[in-house]
Design a protein around this motif. Structure first.
Motif, mmCIF file in Angstrom:
data_model
loop_
_atom_site.group_PDB
_atom_site.id
_atom_site.type_symbol
_atom_site.label_atom_id
_atom_site.label_comp_id
_atom_site.label_asym_id
_atom_site.label_seq_id
_atom_site.Cartn_x
_atom_site.Cartn_y
_atom_site.Cartn_z
ATOM 1 N N TYR A 1 0.836 -1.247 0.122
ATOM 2 C CA TYR A 1 -0.058 -0.082 0.022
ATOM 3 C C TYR A 1 0.883 1.284 0.046
ATOM 4 C CZ TYR A 1 -4.442 -2.509 0.617
ATOM 5 O OH TYR A 1 -5.235 -3.264 0.521
ATOM 6 N N THR A 2 0.282 2.084 -0.633
ATOM 7 C CA THR A 2 0.851 3.722 -0.600
ATOM 8 C C THR A 2 -0.346 4.546 0.099
ATOM 9 O OG1 THR A 2 0.032 4.032 -2.985
ATOM 10 C CG2 THR A 2 2.422 3.666 -2.493
ATOM 11 N N ALA A 3 -0.071 5.662 0.647
ATOM 12 C CA ALA A 3 -1.210 6.302 1.407
ATOM 13 C C ALA A 3 -1.147 7.779 0.881
ATOM 14 C CB ALA A 3 -0.850 5.997 2.945
ATOM 15 N N LYS A 4 -2.177 8.263 0.723
ATOM 16 C CA LYS A 4 -2.136 9.974 0.428
ATOM 17 C C LYS A 4 -2.007 10.858 1.309
ATOM 18 C CE LYS A 4 -4.939 8.789 -3.766
ATOM 19 N NZ LYS A 4 -6.261 8.005 -3.788
ATOM 20 N N ARG A 5 -2.230 10.351 2.663
ATOM 21 C CA ARG A 5 -2.351 11.353 3.718
ATOM 22 C C ARG A 5 -1.617 10.563 5.001
ATOM 23 N NH1 ARG A 5 -6.836 11.728 1.306
ATOM 24 N NH2 ARG A 5 -7.854 10.162 2.511
ATOM 25 N N TRP A 6 -0.610 11.506 5.500
ATOM 26 C CA TRP A 6 0.003 10.801 6.722
ATOM 27 C C TRP A 6 -0.037 11.985 8.031
ATOM 28 C CZ3 TRP A 6 3.027 6.404 6.655
ATOM 29 C CH2 TRP A 6 3.039 5.639 5.439
ATOM 30 N N ALA A 7 -0.056 11.354 9.009
ATOM 31 C CA ALA A 7 0.128 12.227 10.371
ATOM 32 C C ALA A 7 1.008 11.491 11.388
ATOM 33 C CB ALA A 7 -1.128 12.366 10.977
ATOM 34 N N ARG A 8 1.804 12.430 11.894
ATOM 35 C CA ARG A 8 2.844 11.716 12.726
ATOM 36 C C ARG A 8 2.010 11.845 14.166
ATOM 37 N NH1 ARG A 8 6.843 13.308 16.349
ATOM 38 N NH2 ARG A 8 8.973 12.294 16.542
ATOM 39 N N ALA A 9 1.815 10.828 14.841
ATOM 40 C CA ALA A 9 1.245 10.971 16.230
ATOM 41 C C ALA A 9 2.215 11.087 17.340
ATOM 42 C CB ALA A 9 0.418 9.533 16.529
ATOM 43 N N LEU B 1 -4.450 14.796 15.692
ATOM 44 C CA LEU B 1 -3.353 14.541 14.768
ATOM 45 C C LEU B 1 -3.392 15.689 13.559
ATOM 46 C CD1 LEU B 1 -4.171 10.723 13.993
ATOM 47 C CD2 LEU B 1 -2.449 11.533 15.236
ATOM 48 N N THR B 2 -2.245 15.901 13.079
ATOM 49 C CA THR B 2 -2.084 17.038 12.123
ATOM 50 C C THR B 2 -1.645 16.202 10.819
ATOM 51 O OG1 THR B 2 -1.230 18.450 13.772
ATOM 52 C CG2 THR B 2 -0.952 19.137 11.319
ATOM 53 N N TRP B 3 -2.617 15.995 9.786
ATOM 54 C CA TRP B 3 -2.383 15.446 8.463
ATOM 55 C C TRP B 3 -1.589 16.322 7.462
ATOM 56 C CZ3 TRP B 3 -3.927 10.296 8.361
ATOM 57 C CH2 TRP B 3 -4.567 10.088 9.565
ATOM 58 N N GLN B 4 -0.965 15.394 6.452
ATOM 59 C CA GLN B 4 -0.179 16.286 5.347
ATOM 60 C C GLN B 4 -0.533 15.367 4.433
ATOM 61 O OE1 GLN B 4 4.264 15.602 5.551
ATOM 62 N NE2 GLN B 4 3.856 15.262 7.778
ATOM 63 N N ASP B 5 -0.876 16.044 3.230
ATOM 64 C CA ASP B 5 -0.750 15.102 1.999
ATOM 65 C C ASP B 5 0.451 14.965 1.542
ATOM 66 O OD1 ASP B 5 -3.645 15.392 1.726
ATOM 67 O OD2 ASP B 5 -3.560 17.420 0.797
ATOM 68 N N VAL B 6 0.391 13.680 0.704
ATOM 69 C CA VAL B 6 1.946 13.267 0.424
ATOM 70 C C VAL B 6 1.671 12.956 -1.159
ATOM 71 C CG1 VAL B 6 3.568 11.421 0.657
ATOM 72 C CG2 VAL B 6 2.793 12.614 2.683
ATOM 73 N N ALA B 7 2.493 13.354 -1.934
ATOM 74 C CA ALA B 7 2.468 13.042 -3.572
ATOM 75 C C ALA B 7 3.194 11.573 -3.557
ATOM 76 C CB ALA B 7 3.328 14.100 -4.341
ATOM 77 N N GLN B 8 2.547 10.711 -4.414
ATOM 78 C CA GLN B 8 3.112 9.389 -4.484
ATOM 79 C C GLN B 8 4.276 9.355 -5.253
ATOM 80 O OE1 GLN B 8 1.958 7.090 -2.563
ATOM 81 N NE2 GLN B 8 0.574 8.385 -1.894
ATOM 82 N N PRO B 9 5.458 8.606 -4.979
ATOM 83 C CA PRO B 9 6.572 8.789 -6.026
ATOM 84 C C PRO B 9 6.345 8.145 -7.420
ATOM 85 C CG PRO B 9 6.598 6.874 -4.080
ATOM 86 C CD PRO B 9 5.381 7.876 -4.127
#
Lengths: 211, 211
Positions: free
Chosen positions: B119-127, B203-211
């Motif tokens: 899996y890849t993920a579009k949104r990530w948050a560091r807990a 949580l503070t989410w960030q959008d992450v572009a897929q490689p």
């Protein structure tokens, strides 16, 4: 919201057979002591993988430990604060300690609670176990709850320095949220405490006579 | 109910100064490598205790790791099942893996999630972080949440065997209650998940572009 795409072959938990793991298991071919220090006992083994190949495995042998969740009548918890040299900082923790030889979980829990905090407890319940380091140690920690606390004298080991204090679960939650409480075993104790108080994870209590 | 007796000198959490720990700290006097294997790096140090005495300290040096809590749009979690040789049994776990050299937490989390589950993920948050082994390792595990999951091909390391499956948090809770889920890092992930879903640990989410 962007729709996500699950794998077409994603297995659902209901389809898992947790009693079978032959396709994952590793078999010991050879085992030796790699290092034996004052405290750490390191093993170096060779295993046969599920595909028949071999691989090295190194890990720490540990006697196991008990963690106590000690609850005062007003609901506050008896906590410790201790400097942990490997990490280089002080940690807020539930009381815990390693098994002595041939010692059961309850006896170890009673001893550690008394030595480190001075408290004895009239009622005990074994919640379950956790494995803190499954990648490189065989350590298992039994989780015990203790109520009916009575204060006494603590008896620290030589060279052991720690603060003892009382905190509410709201205070523990706020510290964890803010990154001030990061000890994994203590966080697992907080999970058990929240689930027990919510009526979801039941405990079976036993009365214990004081020595 | 039998009344319990708190210590007369019991300190309340409100009276603690968490910024000060001089009375607990240990200072390094001497440090050497005790053992270096395929995987484990063991240090043997001598420390000066708060009372001026000396004591030995042994611990494992670890590069750190990332654990991912990957949430499908229907709320289920992507989980793994893996045999852990040191303990001799298979464990239900959140995906996790060690840092490669010079790798940040997000990059490590993206890589491990992709390699182990596909899996890849579009949104990530560091807990936050947890420390799983404060008694004898410096390991720290960053906890990352991931949503907007998109399936792809997984790419396991040689000799790595694991099941990937989806489970609801109710299923995880039942397994933990019944002693079938005992991995401490995964239990801590469940605590973070429950607290986040209850609106208590944001949580503070960030959008992450897929490689």
């Amino acid at each position: 919201m962007t729709a996500s795409t699950p794998r077409a072959d994603l297995v659902d938990a209901a389809a898992l057979d947790l009693t079978r793991d032959e396709h994952l298991r590793e078999q010991c071919i050879q085992s030796e002591q790699a290092y034996r220090g004052h405290f750490l006992d390191v093993r170096r083994d060779v295993v046969r993988l599920p595909d028949g190949e071999q691989a090295p495995r190194e890990y720490v042998r540990h006697p196991g430990a008990v963690m106590i969740v000690p609850i005062l009548d007003d609901g506050r918890l008896i906590m410790e604060r201790q400097f942990r040299y490997p990490v280089g900082q002080s940690f807020i923790e539930f009381p815990a300690g390693k098994f002595d030889a041939h010692e059961g979980g309850l006896v170890c829990g009673m001893r550690e609670l008394r030595e480190e905090t001075g408290y004895t407890a009239k009622r005990w319940a074994r919640a379950g176990v956790m494995h803190p380091v499954i990648g490189y140690a065989n350590e298992v920690i039994e989780i015990w709850f203790a109520t009916g606390l009575v204060a006494g004298e603590r008896k620290l080991d030589d060279g052991e320095f720690l603060d003892v204090f009382a905190a509410s679960s709201d205070e523990l939650d706020a510290w964890a949220r803010d990154g001030l409480l990061t000890d994994a075993k203590t966080l697992v104790g907080m999970l058990w405490l929240a689930q027990w108080r919510a009526g979801r994870w039941p405990l079976t209590w036993q009365d214990v006579a004081q020595p």
